[in-house]
Design an enzyme around this catalytic site. Structure first.
Site, PDB file in Angstrom:
ATOM      1  N   SER A 210      13.426   2.359  39.672  1.00 52.23           N
ATOM      2  CA  SER A 210      12.119   2.812  39.208  1.00 52.23           C
ATOM      3  C   SER A 210      10.981   2.251  40.045  1.00 52.23           C
ATOM      4  CB  SER A 210      11.894   2.424  37.744  1.00 52.23           C
ATOM      5  OG  SER A 210      12.669   3.224  36.880  1.00 52.23           O
TER       6      SER A 210
ATOM      7  N   ARG B  90       3.318   5.674  38.495  1.00 48.15           N
ATOM      8  CA  ARG B  90       4.469   6.557  38.370  1.00 48.15           C
ATOM      9  C   ARG B  90       4.226   7.979  38.883  1.00 48.15           C
ATOM     10  NH1 ARG B  90       7.761   7.523  32.687  1.00 48.15           N
ATOM     11  NH2 ARG B  90       9.617   8.492  33.586  1.00 48.15           N
TER      12      ARG B  90
ATOM     13  N   SER C 251       4.592 -27.408  33.151  1.00 48.48           N
ATOM     14  CA  SER C 251       4.812 -26.387  32.142  1.00 48.48           C
ATOM     15  C   SER C 251       6.316 -26.269  32.054  1.00 48.48           C
ATOM     16  CB  SER C 251       4.174 -25.059  32.561  1.00 48.48           C
ATOM     17  OG  SER C 251       4.362 -24.097  31.563  1.00 48.48           O
TER      18      SER C 251
ATOM     19  N   LYS D  20      15.122 -42.720  25.148  1.00 53.58           N
ATOM     20  CA  LYS D  20      13.721 -42.730  25.533  1.00 53.58           C
ATOM     21  C   LYS D  20      13.166 -44.149  25.361  1.00 53.58           C
ATOM     22  CE  LYS D  20       9.871 -39.460  25.193  1.00 53.58           C
ATOM     23  NZ  LYS D  20       9.416 -38.216  24.527  1.00 53.58           N
TER      24      LYS D  20
ATOM     25  N   GLU E  48      12.532 -11.650  33.478  1.00 53.02           N
ATOM     26  CA  GLU E  48      11.398 -11.696  34.395  1.00 53.02           C
ATOM     27  C   GLU E  48      10.909 -13.108  34.678  1.00 53.02           C
ATOM     28  OE1 GLU E  48      11.588  -7.673  32.521  1.00 53.02           O
ATOM     29  OE2 GLU E  48      11.601  -9.721  31.711  1.00 53.02           O
TER      30      GLU E  48
ATOM     31  N   GLN F 214       5.705   0.627  27.518  1.00 51.71           N
ATOM     32  CA  GLN F 214       6.029   0.597  28.944  1.00 51.71           C
ATOM     33  C   GLN F 214       4.785   0.622  29.834  1.00 51.71           C
ATOM     34  OE1 GLN F 214       9.730   0.670  29.493  1.00 51.71           O
ATOM     35  NE2 GLN F 214       9.202   0.142  27.390  1.00 51.71           N
TER      36      GLN F 214
ATOM     37  N   HIS G 281       6.350 -34.134  33.296  1.00 54.09           N
ATOM     38  CA  HIS G 281       5.580 -35.231  32.719  1.00 54.09           C
ATOM     39  C   HIS G 281       6.156 -36.597  33.104  1.00 54.09           C
ATOM     40  CE1 HIS G 281       8.704 -33.994  29.933  1.00 54.09           C
ATOM     41  NE2 HIS G 281       8.620 -35.126  29.278  1.00 54.09           N
TER      42      HIS G 281
END
Length: 616
Positions: free
Chosen positions: A343, A471, A118, A239, A364, A425, A70
């Site tokens: 996995s 899977r 964001s 500020k 993540e 999951q 911003h």
């Protein structure tokens, strides 16, 4: 470089003037948060950073990420003072036809590599840039300016946690600690010692300083440059600094200076400029380092497969095999993992190319942010985890699209077919999430051949792409010479007598084939289509099927909202052929994959039953 402090203070005051003027011209924006960062931006852009203001997008330049997006006006003001943007253009801020957006966007504003605004995402992107530079043997540094409001975002602390572990000593984060958020004071206010202690606990080289003292900022940045780990500078600011009636004002966030106060605000700043005088302004930017010598992104990739028809392999495993092949062909390809590489089967790439593998652990949001930073420096960045966990990083994914990011995603463990692990999951929202991303490609392979070749398509796609893997071990149905295309589909069963079209993708395609066999035994001919490209969709092929058959039945191991069935229904809208959508509509739970598919009506028997009902 050590620019005279009077010059840097003069530049800072000019940044305040520009920030006030441009936000007033647009009658919107965030001048007070720009004013708190004026000295920081002055020292960075006119003393610390090495860049060519005539070529702000060059990879030879030091990098700057405005995480507090911003404050875009002060970034544009810095480039105007550097001569990159005409000063007159600043008055076009936020206009419909202006490149100076309310928050920075790559491809529009110069020198911007990742979209911000964001909050909480800039530091992760900066880590990715720093990794890319280090991999290429470059000497460029990366600077990220954070606001103290966004320090409440967990994604910031994911990045704070990982950066020292990755050894990115060419990264410097500066915290503009101005105490005020949007609606209230920030969580920790002016507790600089608290921020410093947290950063130090994570392993950063830490410095505290007065963010309005240019000499103190110069000293902190010089110390950071000498550090052997990433540096974090806590700069205490105010500020609205520089205008008495705006300073530390709690009700001015996101507001231009009122028209009746603009002259008074500018008068205060201009008085300080007059006191400084007009100093001799040295050349801007310093001499950039040589461009990095790492490999640039090459042309389209290809790969070959060697599967035997009928053999069984999980598409997640074939995805990992494809990455290892592509990694050998593309030295610019990086793979990121969130502690599930055994996995998702990205461990094959990690074993072969550890120098281009980034373990992000169970974080993540940070993984997607780092991938966005890597691709911003020209890397092909693949990030993989369980599909369900990508929902945590959806904001990062949508912002990557605004960055025009060349981001490659994969989600494994999709749908109820994963079986015993249970609902937490199961990726059941991933198709709808990724379909909604601007310019994305969503691919769902049904066997090992398709998984490898669609992964290659993902590598070649310009934009956000997503490969949905599963899977269970499934039979190979395609020959190794089969080719796939974005927006394509495969008709696996077809005759002139077809009465119903069965559409599947991934695991449900195998069930649709088995359902066609059940129907054939009853004398009902069914066309079977593999919609492996869910976005873009083969609308022409689907409309042809709609014209040739009495009904369409879609089957997807996903919730119905935003999934394959809705996409097909839209594609054939306007035709007289009804679309019957089979999807996960009951709360899933643990069990065998086959049991769970049957419970949802997604097995061969359920699909055949829906086809019969559709033909009544």
């Amino acid at each position: 470089m050590s620019t005279d402090t009077a010059v840097l203070q003069y530049r800072a005051e000019m940044l305040r003037v520009h920030s006030i003027n441009m936000t007033s011209a647009s009658a919107s924006g965030h001048p007070t948060t720009c004013m708190s960062a004026a000295e920081i931006m002055s020292v960075l852009f006119f003393d610390e950073m090495r860049y060519d203001p005539r070529d702000p997008d060059s990879l030879a330049n030091d990098e700057f990420v405005l995480s507090k997006g911003h404050a875009a006006p002060v970034l544009y003001a810095a480039y105007a003072e550097a001569g990159t943007i005409p000063v007159a253009e600043l008055a076009e801020l936020r206009n419909f036809d202006s490149r100076l957006e309310g928050h920075p966007i790559p491809g529009r504003a110069p020198g911007v590599r990742v979209a911000t605004g964001s909050l909480g995402q800039g530091l992760a992107a900066a880590i990715g840039m720093a990794l890319a530079i280090n991999h290429d043997g470059g000497s460029q540094r990366v600077y990220a300016l954070l606001g103290d409001g966004e320090m409440a975002e967990g994604s910031v602390w994911e990045a704070m946690n990982l950066a020292p572990h990755l050894g990115v000593s060419n990264l410097c984060a500066i915290l503009d600690m101005n105490r005020l958020g949007q609606s209230d004071p920030t969580l920790f206010g002016w507790d600089g010692a608290g921020y410093a202690a947290k950063a130090a606990a994570f392993g950063w080289d830490v410095h505290e300083c007065d963010g309005h003292d240019v000499a103190a900022l110069q000293a902190a940045l010089a110390a950071a440059r000498a550090a052997d780990r990433p540096s974090f500078i806590v700069a205490r600011t105010v500020k609205g600094k520089g205008v008495s009636f705006l300073e530390d004002h709690e009700a001015m966030h996101g507001k231009a200076v009122p028209d009746n106060q603009q002259d008074a605000a500018l008068a205060e700043v201009q008085a300080r400029i007059a006191a400084i005088g007009t100093p001799e302004l040295p050349a801007v930017g310093g001499a950039p380092a040589a461009a990095p010598n790492g490999p640039a992104a090459g042309g389209p990739l290809t790969l070959t497969t060697s599967y035997e028809k009928g053999a069984k392999i999980a598409t997640r495993k074939a995805y990992g095999a494809a990455l290892a092949k592509l990694g050998a062909a593309a030295p610019d390809l990086f793979v990121l993992d969130a502690d599930v590489k055994n996995s998702t089967f990205t461990d094959a790439f990690f074993a072969a190319f550890p120098e281009r593998s980034v373990e992000c652990y169970i974080a993540e949001q940070n993984m997607i942010g780092i991938a966005t930073g890597l691709q911003a420096r020209g890397k092909r960045a693949f990030a993989a985890t369980f599909a369900a966990f990508l929902s945590r990083a959806y904001d990062q994914i949508r912002m990557a699209a605004h960055s025009h990011a060349n981001l490659k995603l994969a989600g494994s463990h999709t749908g109820v077919s994963i079986g015993e692990d249970g609902a937490s999951q199961m990726g059941l929202e991933d198709v709808s999430m990724l379909r909604a991303v601007l310019g994305s490609a969503v691919l769902c392979p049904a066997d090992g051949v398709a998984a490898e070749k669609l992964t290659c398509l993902s590598a070649n796609h310009d934009g956000v792409s997503y490969v949905r893997t599963a899977r269970p071990d499934v039979a190979v149905i395609y020959g190794n010479d089969e080719e796939f295309a974005l927006g394509g589909s495969k008709v696996l069963r077809s005759s002139l007598a077809d009465r119903v079209t069965l559409v599947g993708a991934g695991v449900t395609l195998h069930e649709a084939l088995a359902a066609a066999d059940l129907l054939a035994a009853e004398g009902i001919a069914a066309r079977v289509i593999d919609c492996y490209s869910i976005k873009p969709l083969d609308e022409a092929g689907l409309r042809a099927a709609a014209a040739a058959t009495e009904a369409i039945v879609t089957a997807e191991d996903h919730f119905p909202e935003g999934g394959l069935g809705e996409a097909v229904a839209v594609a054939v809208s306007g035709t007289a052929t009804p679309v019957h959508v089979l999807a996960v509509r009951r709360t899933p739970h643990s069990g065998k994959g086959a049991e769970l598919l049957a419970e949802q009506g997604l097995d061969a028997a359920g699909i055949a039953a829906a086809a019969r009902s559709a033909l009544v």
